[in-house]
Design a protein around this motif. Structure first.
Motif, mmCIF file in Angstrom:
data_model
loop_
_atom_site.group_PDB
_atom_site.id
_atom_site.type_symbol
_atom_site.label_atom_id
_atom_site.label_comp_id
_atom_site.label_asym_id
_atom_site.label_seq_id
_atom_site.Cartn_x
_atom_site.Cartn_y
_atom_site.Cartn_z
ATOM 1 N N GLY A 25 0.812 -1.206 0.000
ATOM 2 C CA GLY A 25 0.000 0.000 0.000
ATOM 3 C C GLY A 25 0.848 1.260 0.000
ATOM 4 N N GLN A 26 1.917 1.255 0.777
ATOM 5 C CA GLN A 26 2.804 2.420 0.810
ATOM 6 C C GLN A 26 3.444 2.649 -0.552
ATOM 7 N N ALA A 27 3.918 1.567 -1.189
ATOM 8 C CA ALA A 27 4.532 1.705 -2.514
ATOM 9 C C ALA A 27 3.520 2.209 -3.540
ATOM 10 N N LEU A 28 2.294 1.741 -3.458
ATOM 11 C CA LEU A 28 1.260 2.201 -4.389
ATOM 12 C C LEU A 28 0.971 3.685 -4.205
ATOM 13 N N ARG A 29 0.931 4.125 -2.964
ATOM 14 C CA ARG A 29 0.672 5.546 -2.705
ATOM 15 C C ARG A 29 1.831 6.417 -3.194
ATOM 16 N N LEU A 30 3.057 5.946 -3.039
ATOM 17 C CA LEU A 30 4.228 6.742 -3.397
ATOM 18 C C LEU A 30 4.547 6.680 -4.887
ATOM 19 N N ASN A 31 4.397 5.501 -5.478
ATOM 20 C CA ASN A 31 4.874 5.283 -6.846
ATOM 21 C C ASN A 31 3.779 4.922 -7.844
ATOM 22 N N GLY A 32 2.602 4.614 -7.332
ATOM 23 C CA GLY A 32 1.534 4.201 -8.227
ATOM 24 C C GLY A 32 1.629 2.772 -8.707
ATOM 25 N N ARG A 33 2.625 2.036 -8.243
ATOM 26 C CA ARG A 33 2.783 0.636 -8.623
ATOM 27 C C ARG A 33 3.608 -0.073 -7.567
ATOM 28 N N LEU A 51 -4.047 -12.616 1.724
ATOM 29 C CA LEU A 51 -3.732 -11.488 0.845
ATOM 30 C C LEU A 51 -4.807 -11.287 -0.212
ATOM 31 N N SER A 52 -5.411 -12.365 -0.668
ATOM 32 C CA SER A 52 -6.435 -12.237 -1.708
ATOM 33 C C SER A 52 -7.646 -11.452 -1.215
ATOM 34 N N GLY A 53 -7.809 -11.363 0.100
ATOM 35 C CA GLY A 53 -8.932 -10.627 0.666
ATOM 36 C C GLY A 53 -8.614 -9.193 1.032
ATOM 37 N N VAL A 54 -7.378 -8.748 0.761
ATOM 38 C CA VAL A 54 -6.974 -7.381 1.094
ATOM 39 C C VAL A 54 -7.398 -6.431 -0.023
ATOM 40 N N ASP A 55 -7.999 -5.327 0.354
ATOM 41 C CA ASP A 55 -8.478 -4.340 -0.620
ATOM 42 C C ASP A 55 -7.344 -3.374 -0.963
ATOM 43 N N LEU A 56 -6.656 -3.661 -2.060
ATOM 44 C CA LEU A 56 -5.573 -2.820 -2.566
ATOM 45 C C LEU A 56 -5.850 -2.498 -4.029
ATOM 46 N N GLN A 60 -2.419 -2.497 -10.149
ATOM 47 C CA GLN A 60 -1.104 -1.846 -10.218
ATOM 48 C C GLN A 60 -0.019 -2.653 -9.496
ATOM 49 N N VAL A 61 -0.343 -3.881 -9.104
ATOM 50 C CA VAL A 61 0.628 -4.755 -8.432
ATOM 51 C C VAL A 61 1.040 -5.870 -9.384
ATOM 52 N N ALA A 62 2.332 -5.995 -9.621
ATOM 53 C CA ALA A 62 2.885 -7.098 -10.404
ATOM 54 C C ALA A 62 3.232 -8.238 -9.452
ATOM 55 N N VAL A 63 2.678 -9.400 -9.690
ATOM 56 C CA VAL A 63 2.927 -10.585 -8.865
ATOM 57 C C VAL A 63 3.754 -11.565 -9.677
ATOM 58 N N MET A 64 4.805 -12.066 -9.076
ATOM 59 C CA MET A 64 5.622 -13.084 -9.735
ATOM 60 C C MET A 64 6.107 -14.094 -8.713
ATOM 61 N N ALA A 92 -7.647 -9.684 -5.144
ATOM 62 C CA ALA A 92 -6.382 -9.766 -5.872
ATOM 63 C C ALA A 92 -6.523 -10.339 -7.275
ATOM 64 N N ALA A 93 -7.737 -10.611 -7.711
ATOM 65 C CA ALA A 93 -7.939 -11.205 -9.038
ATOM 66 C C ALA A 93 -7.407 -10.312 -10.147
ATOM 67 N N GLY A 94 -7.369 -9.007 -9.916
ATOM 68 C CA GLY A 94 -6.919 -8.084 -10.955
ATOM 69 C C GLY A 94 -5.430 -7.842 -10.995
ATOM 70 N N ALA A 95 -4.661 -8.471 -10.110
ATOM 71 C CA ALA A 95 -3.212 -8.267 -10.118
ATOM 72 C C ALA A 95 -2.606 -8.782 -11.419
ATOM 73 N N GLN A 96 -1.470 -8.217 -11.774
ATOM 74 C CA GLN A 96 -0.764 -8.614 -12.990
ATOM 75 C C GLN A 96 0.187 -9.766 -12.667
ATOM 76 N N LEU A 97 -0.056 -10.926 -13.244
ATOM 77 C CA LEU A 97 0.830 -12.062 -13.038
ATOM 78 C C LEU A 97 1.942 -12.023 -14.076
ATOM 79 N N VAL A 98 3.176 -11.874 -13.620
ATOM 80 C CA VAL A 98 4.332 -11.825 -14.513
ATOM 81 C C VAL A 98 4.779 -13.254 -14.789
ATOM 82 N N PRO A 99 4.819 -13.680 -16.046
ATOM 83 C CA PRO A 99 5.134 -15.089 -16.340
ATOM 84 C C PRO A 99 6.538 -15.495 -15.901
ATOM 85 N N MET A 100 6.617 -16.713 -15.398
ATOM 86 C CA MET A 100 7.891 -17.315 -15.020
ATOM 87 C C MET A 100 8.149 -18.583 -15.843
#
Length: 223
Positions: A25-33, A51-56, A60-64, A92-100
């Motif tokens: 949340g802090q990173a999102l507020r400061l950097n937007g991502r 985490l899936s139940g947290v309202d963020l 704008q979050v990249a998950v890998m 968290a369904a809208g998070a960006q999953l970065v392929p591995m």
């Protein structure tokens, strides 16, 4: 290294989820991502559920992942499938999953393209790691065929790894990428892993790869 013991596993997962949510949340507020890297396996499942139940602002979050086995998502061994099932749902369904992983015969066939997709999300905002009793973390295994490369200060973002204890070929974030995360959380459960961590603290990284990330890590432990 900071050691944080908890009275039980439920308390650990609740506290860690709150800490990660606050850091993202802090990173999102400061950097937007923000970016979040997580381990596979069964241990972090309860953390993913929380985490899936947290309202963020999850879009704008990249998950890998920290690492991935070179298997299709239809395999029960796929860490990507686990993350989709346990973390990328609810809020968290809208998070960006970065392929591995890619649809290629070997990690080497796709590793440069995968690394190019990861690089824009570095340094990682939050890194959650596990550790094996052999003191490996991510897919940095003692005796791994490219461990020396993965531990080097000039290591590439992503390294292919094969090791006796790994099973399938794997890809893993390198030690500099892991150690460069802004917030490093190491999650371990049980007495055996606590003892392994104590051994790791006096060993060099090529014998205890988790040592490469310990200096700036918070270690979360419950019996």
């Amino acid at each position: 290294m900071e050691w944080r013991p908890y009275p039980d596993r439920e308390a650990l997962f609740l506290s860690l989820a709150q800490q990660i949510a606050g850091q993202l949340g802090q990173a999102l507020r400061l950097n937007g991502r923000a970016s979040l890297s997580v381990p596979g396996g069964t241990t972090p499942g309860p953390l993913f559920d929380l985490l899936s139940g947290v309202d963020l602002a999850w879009p704008q979050v990249a998950v890998m992942l920290n690492d991935e086995r070179w298997v299709p998502e239809t395999s029960p061994r796929s860490n990507t499938a686990l993350v989709r099932r346990r973390l990328l749902r609810g809020h968290a369904a809208g998070a960006q999953l970065v392929p591995m992983r890619a649809d290629a015969p070997t990690p080497e066939d796709a590793i440069e393209a995968l690394a190019a997709g990861i690089a824009p999300h570095l340094p990682l905002t939050c890194l959650v790691l596990g550790m094996g009793e052999d003191m490996h973390t991510a897919s940095l295994f003692p005796g791994g065929d490219r461990l020396e490369q993965a531990l080097a200060p000039d290591a590439p973002v992503l390294v292919a790894m094969r090791a006796a204890g790994a099973g399938e070929p794997r890809v893993t974030l390198s030690a500099p990428v892991l150690a460069g995360a802004l917030h490093i959380h190491l999650l371990i459960l049980g007495a055996a892993k606590r003892d392994a961590l104590e051994r790791a603290r006096s060993l060099p990284p090529h014998l205890a790869p988790v040592r490469a990330v310990l200096d700036n890590a918070i270690v979360h432990w419950a019996e």
